[in-house]
Design an enzyme around this catalytic site. Sequence first.
Site, PDB file in Angstrom:
ATOM      1  N   HIS A  91       0.869  -1.180   0.000  1.00 45.53           N
ATOM      2  CA  HIS A  91       0.000   0.000   0.000  1.00 45.53           C
ATOM      3  C   HIS A  91       0.904   1.227   0.000  1.00 45.53           C
ATOM      4  O   HIS A  91       1.498   1.574   1.019  1.00 45.53           O
ATOM      5  CB  HIS A  91      -0.861  -0.090   1.271  1.00 45.53           C
ATOM      6  CG  HIS A  91      -1.754   1.065   1.553  1.00 45.53           C
ATOM      7  ND1 HIS A  91      -3.121   1.008   1.371  1.00 45.53           N
ATOM      8  CD2 HIS A  91      -1.510   2.306   2.035  1.00 45.53           C
ATOM      9  CE1 HIS A  91      -3.666   2.165   1.731  1.00 45.53           C
ATOM     10  NE2 HIS A  91      -2.707   2.972   2.139  1.00 45.53           N
ATOM     11  N   HIS A 119       1.861   5.259  -0.773  1.00 46.01           N
ATOM     12  CA  HIS A 119       1.441   6.655  -0.977  1.00 46.01           C
ATOM     13  C   HIS A 119       2.514   7.337  -1.812  1.00 46.01           C
ATOM     14  O   HIS A 119       3.692   7.001  -1.719  1.00 46.01           O
ATOM     15  CB  HIS A 119       1.231   7.348   0.371  1.00 46.01           C
ATOM     16  CG  HIS A 119      -0.072   6.975   1.004  1.00 46.01           C
ATOM     17  ND1 HIS A 119      -1.176   7.784   0.939  1.00 46.01           N
ATOM     18  CD2 HIS A 119      -0.450   5.855   1.667  1.00 46.01           C
ATOM     19  CE1 HIS A 119      -2.189   7.179   1.555  1.00 46.01           C
ATOM     20  NE2 HIS A 119      -1.777   6.003   2.007  1.00 46.01           N
ATOM     21  N   CYS A 128      -3.722   9.742   5.514  1.00 44.52           N
ATOM     22  CA  CYS A 128      -4.218   9.549   6.873  1.00 44.52           C
ATOM     23  C   CYS A 128      -4.263  10.898   7.581  1.00 44.52           C
ATOM     24  O   CYS A 128      -3.247  11.566   7.707  1.00 44.52           O
ATOM     25  CB  CYS A 128      -3.282   8.593   7.615  1.00 44.52           C
ATOM     26  SG  CYS A 128      -3.722   8.461   9.360  1.00 44.52           S
TER      27      CYS A 128
HETATM   28  N1  COA Z   1     -17.327   3.172  15.480  1.00 45.43           N
HETATM   29  C1  COA Z   1     -18.151   4.122  15.962  1.00 45.43           C
HETATM   30  N2  COA Z   1     -17.946   4.758  17.117  1.00 45.43           N
HETATM   31  C2  COA Z   1     -16.878   4.401  17.830  1.00 45.43           C
HETATM   32  C3  COA Z   1     -15.987   3.420  17.392  1.00 45.43           C
HETATM   33  C4  COA Z   1     -16.243   2.790  16.162  1.00 45.43           C
HETATM   34  N3  COA Z   1     -15.427   1.869  15.664  1.00 45.43           N
HETATM   35  N4  COA Z   1     -15.005   3.281  18.314  1.00 45.43           N
HETATM   36  C5  COA Z   1     -15.277   4.156  19.283  1.00 45.43           C
HETATM   37  N5  COA Z   1     -16.409   4.836  18.986  1.00 45.43           N
HETATM   38  C6  COA Z   1     -17.040   5.900  19.751  1.00 45.43           C
HETATM   39  C7  COA Z   1     -17.320   5.503  21.166  1.00 45.43           C
HETATM   40  O1  COA Z   1     -18.586   4.896  21.246  1.00 45.43           O
HETATM   41  C8  COA Z   1     -17.267   6.845  21.861  1.00 45.43           C
HETATM   42  O2  COA Z   1     -18.463   7.554  21.605  1.00 45.43           O
HETATM   43  P1  COA Z   1     -19.052   8.627  22.632  1.00 45.43           P
HETATM   44  O3  COA Z   1     -18.028   9.712  22.750  1.00 45.43           O
HETATM   45  O4  COA Z   1     -20.300   9.099  21.956  1.00 45.43           O
HETATM   46  O5  COA Z   1     -19.252   7.874  23.887  1.00 45.43           O
HETATM   47  C9  COA Z   1     -16.173   7.586  21.129  1.00 45.43           C
HETATM   48  O6  COA Z   1     -16.113   6.972  19.832  1.00 45.43           O
HETATM   49  C10 COA Z   1     -14.829   7.472  21.782  1.00 45.43           C
HETATM   50  O7  COA Z   1     -14.560   6.111  22.053  1.00 45.43           O
HETATM   51  P2  COA Z   1     -13.154   5.604  22.597  1.00 45.43           P
HETATM   52  O8  COA Z   1     -13.193   4.125  22.741  1.00 45.43           O
HETATM   53  O9  COA Z   1     -12.758   6.429  23.794  1.00 45.43           O
HETATM   54  O10 COA Z   1     -12.247   5.884  21.379  1.00 45.43           O
HETATM   55  P3  COA Z   1     -11.177   7.009  21.151  1.00 45.43           P
HETATM   56  O11 COA Z   1     -11.780   8.359  21.203  1.00 45.43           O
HETATM   57  O12 COA Z   1      -9.997   6.707  21.987  1.00 45.43           O
HETATM   58  O13 COA Z   1     -10.813   6.666  19.609  1.00 45.43           O
HETATM   59  C11 COA Z   1     -10.694   5.082  17.829  1.00 45.43           C
HETATM   60  C12 COA Z   1     -10.277   5.427  19.236  1.00 45.43           C
HETATM   61  C13 COA Z   1      -9.828   3.940  17.361  1.00 45.43           C
HETATM   62  C14 COA Z   1     -12.138   4.668  17.826  1.00 45.43           C
HETATM   63  C15 COA Z   1     -10.548   6.316  16.928  1.00 45.43           C
HETATM   64  O14 COA Z   1      -9.303   6.902  17.168  1.00 45.43           O
HETATM   65  C16 COA Z   1     -10.689   5.981  15.476  1.00 45.43           C
HETATM   66  O15 COA Z   1     -11.778   5.649  15.002  1.00 45.43           O
HETATM   67  N6  COA Z   1      -9.591   6.094  14.717  1.00 45.43           N
HETATM   68  C17 COA Z   1      -9.575   5.786  13.316  1.00 45.43           C
HETATM   69  C18 COA Z   1      -8.475   6.535  12.666  1.00 45.43           C
HETATM   70  C19 COA Z   1      -8.439   6.249  11.178  1.00 45.43           C
HETATM   71  O16 COA Z   1      -9.300   5.664  10.577  1.00 45.43           O
HETATM   72  N7  COA Z   1      -7.356   6.741  10.578  1.00 45.43           N
HETATM   73  C20 COA Z   1      -7.140   6.628   9.185  1.00 45.43           C
HETATM   74  C21 COA Z   1      -6.935   5.272   8.697  1.00 45.43           C
HETATM   75  S1  COA Z   1      -5.319   4.644   9.002  1.00 45.43           S
HETATM   76 ZN    ZN Z   2      -3.083   4.775   3.188  1.00 52.25          ZN
END
Ligand code: COA
Ligand code: ZN
Length: 310
Positions: A206, A208, A239
């Site tokens: 993958h 970039h 990202c």
């Molecule tokens: N889908 C939907 N909601 C989610 C979720 C998911 N997979 N995971 C967590 N949440 C929600 C929780 O329910 C919570 O909601 P609330 O504030 O309404 O109670 C909130 O998100 C925070 O949850 P928490 O477990 O404390 O997560 P966080 O804030 O520490 O975030 C991740 C962790 C992993 C969920 C978040 O950082 C994320 O989704 N990252 C993805 C990054 C990404 O895709 N990057 C690019 C691709 S590489």
């Molecule tokens: Zn990527």
Amino acid sequence: MNRKRLYIQEVATRDGFQNESRFVDTEAKIALIDCLSECGYAKIEVTSFTSPKAIPALRDAEAVMHRIKRREGIIYTALVPNVRGAERAISCHVDEINLVMSVSESHNRSNLRMTREQSFAQLRSVIEAVQKTPVSINVSLSTAMGCPMEGDVPVEQVLEWVQRFVDIGIHGVTLCDTTGMAFPSQVATLSEAVRSRFPALEVTLHFHNTRGMALANTLSALGAGIDRFDASLGGLGGCPYAPGATGNVCTEDLVHMLELEGFRTGVDLDGVLAASALLPGLVGHEVPGQLLKAGRRLDLHPMPSTEGGA
Ligand code: COA
Ligand code: ZN
């Protein structure tokens, strides 16, 4: 002529749209994916089941996943960072869950707000649960070729994380050059190491194109026996939690090069170009891909008129 079959996996509607500030309307996402389903990809990464606060651009993941028309033979996958994401993805009947964590601690913390060990524990419980279902699993390892906060990532460290996932039954791993830090000889070394240590593993690369090396890196990976590549329509991608991240290798530029080199990609380049032409209207800006601007290598031009000039 080299007629080796390659597998091209489209990631524009996940890696691409996650990084756009304009929300692409749900109907438009569905229409685009339906178009892409006609283009002969091996796999389409439809969306991600992430926190809507972390990735607001993909907050419509359920609607998109439920309403696209799935074509037989294409694997419809979605990125998942945690247990909650896996539950959402399974409720939408994805074919595959693409789990994600980073090889570098800093990127894992900034992207997923967990340590790598916390991520691994989450992903392991997802894997244990999903292994009882027909849904397959791939693991994407971000920053496998360099971390924008830590620098070089040792090959041994990448191999260790691959090993940990292989040990718990994973058959497919994607090595991600999240911010385009990879260069060709590094790609060759990493690809050869992974192929020789895990000969049965399905390995995707993958890339970039952040520093213009994605096509060169692809050739290098091909030379080391890799046959699966992620790519993004128009070269969208990046990202939002990796400083300096920009687009993926552009699908149409990649397919054009691979076909000139005699590989079979299965991808309909005309269809991909037509889909790519829709992107500026969807995201509100020009996209980096070059083929749509330049045309294919042998798209010839009429000779400029030499008469009547000053
Ligand atoms: N889908 C939907 N909601 C989610 C979720 C998911 N997979 N995971 C967590 N949440 C929600 C929780 O329910 C919570 O909601 P609330 O504030 O309404 O109670 C909130 O998100 C925070 O949850 P928490 O477990 O404390 O997560 P966080 O804030 O520490 O975030 C991740 C962790 C992993 C969920 C978040 O950082 C994320 O989704 N990252 C993805 C990054 C990404 O895709 N990057 C690019 C691709 S590489
Ligand atoms: Zn990527």
